[in-house]
Design an enzyme around this catalytic site. Sequence first.
Site, PDB file in Angstrom:
ATOM      1  N   HIS A  17       0.822  -1.053   0.190  1.00  0.00           N
ATOM      2  CA  HIS A  17       0.052  -0.163  -0.060  1.00  0.00           C
ATOM      3  C   HIS A  17       0.812   1.471   0.007  1.00  0.00           C
ATOM      4  CE1 HIS A  17      -3.033  -2.645   2.211  1.00  0.00           C
ATOM      5  NE2 HIS A  17      -3.491  -2.640   1.176  1.00  0.00           N
ATOM      6  N   LYS A  41     -15.147  -8.653   4.245  1.00  0.00           N
ATOM      7  CA  LYS A  41     -13.776  -9.155   5.056  1.00  0.00           C
ATOM      8  C   LYS A  41     -14.128  -8.830   6.550  1.00  0.00           C
ATOM      9  CE  LYS A  41     -10.265  -8.017   1.440  1.00  0.00           C
ATOM     10  NZ  LYS A  41      -9.176  -6.912   1.299  1.00  0.00           N
ATOM     11  N   ARG A  90      -1.779  -6.367  -8.299  1.00  0.00           N
ATOM     12  CA  ARG A  90      -0.525  -7.008  -8.150  1.00  0.00           C
ATOM     13  C   ARG A  90      -0.602  -8.169  -9.113  1.00  0.00           C
ATOM     14  NH1 ARG A  90      -3.061  -8.149  -2.160  1.00  0.00           N
ATOM     15  NH2 ARG A  90      -4.827  -8.500  -3.543  1.00  0.00           N
ATOM     16  N   SER A 128      -2.642  -7.773   3.028  1.00  0.00           N
ATOM     17  CA  SER A 128      -2.897  -7.539   4.501  1.00  0.00           C
ATOM     18  C   SER A 128      -3.290  -8.692   5.213  1.00  0.00           C
ATOM     19  CB  SER A 128      -4.246  -6.509   4.714  1.00  0.00           C
ATOM     20  OG  SER A 128      -3.741  -5.338   4.327  1.00  0.00           O
TER      21      SER A 128
HETATM   22  O1  PNS Z   1      -8.429  -3.186   0.142  1.00  0.00           O
HETATM   23  P1  PNS Z   1      -9.848  -3.701  -0.294  1.00  0.00           P
HETATM   24  O2  PNS Z   1     -10.610  -4.422   0.847  1.00  0.00           O
HETATM   25  O3  PNS Z   1      -9.842  -4.372  -1.507  1.00  0.00           O
HETATM   26  O4  PNS Z   1     -10.908  -2.454  -0.562  1.00  0.00           O
HETATM   27  C1  PNS Z   1     -12.097  -2.675  -0.981  1.00  0.00           C
HETATM   28  C2  PNS Z   1     -12.969  -1.257  -0.864  1.00  0.00           C
HETATM   29  C3  PNS Z   1     -12.940  -0.988   0.710  1.00  0.00           C
HETATM   30  C4  PNS Z   1     -12.294  -0.257  -1.593  1.00  0.00           C
HETATM   31  C5  PNS Z   1     -14.365  -1.550  -1.432  1.00  0.00           C
HETATM   32  O5  PNS Z   1     -15.044  -2.689  -0.553  1.00  0.00           O
HETATM   33  C6  PNS Z   1     -15.238  -0.305  -1.388  1.00  0.00           C
HETATM   34  O6  PNS Z   1     -15.084   0.525  -2.142  1.00  0.00           O
HETATM   35  N1  PNS Z   1     -16.211  -0.138  -0.328  1.00  0.00           N
HETATM   36  C7  PNS Z   1     -16.971   0.840   0.023  1.00  0.00           C
HETATM   37  C8  PNS Z   1     -18.389   0.306  -0.438  1.00  0.00           C
HETATM   38  C9  PNS Z   1     -18.806   0.587  -1.743  1.00  0.00           C
HETATM   39  O7  PNS Z   1     -18.624   1.791  -2.416  1.00  0.00           O
HETATM   40  N2  PNS Z   1     -19.061  -0.513  -2.582  1.00  0.00           N
HETATM   41  C10 PNS Z   1     -19.548  -0.416  -3.955  1.00  0.00           C
HETATM   42  C11 PNS Z   1     -18.218  -0.972  -4.723  1.00  0.00           C
HETATM   43  S1  PNS Z   1     -18.699  -2.084  -5.978  1.00  0.00           S
END
Ligand code: PNS
Length: 160
Positions: A17, A41, A90, A128
């Site tokens: 990150h 998660k 990645r 993570s």
């Molecule tokens: O690090 P991650 O877990 O891959 O991040 C994913 C994240 C937190 C960016 C994604 O789950 C997110 O945008 N969550 C907020 C809710 C949202 O906007 N969902 C719609 C996207 S399809």
Amino acid sequence: MIRAVYPGSFDPVTNGHLDIIERSAKVFDELIVAVLVNPDKKGLFNIEERVELIQRVINHIPNVKVQYFSGLLIDFMKQQDAKVIIKGLRAVSDFEYEFQMSLMNKKLDPDIETTFMMATSKNSFLSSSSVKQVATFGGCIKDLVPDEIIPDIMKKVNNL
Ligand code: PNS
């Protein structure tokens, strides 16, 4: 002036990150690291703790700040008046999930663009979740996360 947002669950922030943060800060005028809830998660650190850990490791980069938001990323983008989302990739395995999310976000707000930055090869195996697993079972997490947050992770997994 282009303000970009790097969203994620950051549970916890890793060297992967941090690499994306440092490189994005060179490309965009302002960068906001956004800690959001990923409903898929289960968390180790709470949101405030994740923000604090990120804060500690981005102190040296002047045009970066960290915030948290509960709700849709697209609503956070509006609130911050930001038009660009940055995601790190990645491997091909990340692609499908990121592709789907970027299309969903595009559907929700066509003005927002998602951009992708490739992880450096030395970080392409890092996540993570794997850091949490290694730490939980007593493995060494040096070089996987910034040194200054290792004690916080060890303390957290040892108190589980
Ligand atoms: O690090 P991650 O877990 O891959 O991040 C994913 C994240 C937190 C960016 C994604 O789950 C997110 O945008 N969550 C907020 C809710 C949202 O906007 N969902 C719609 C996207 S399809």
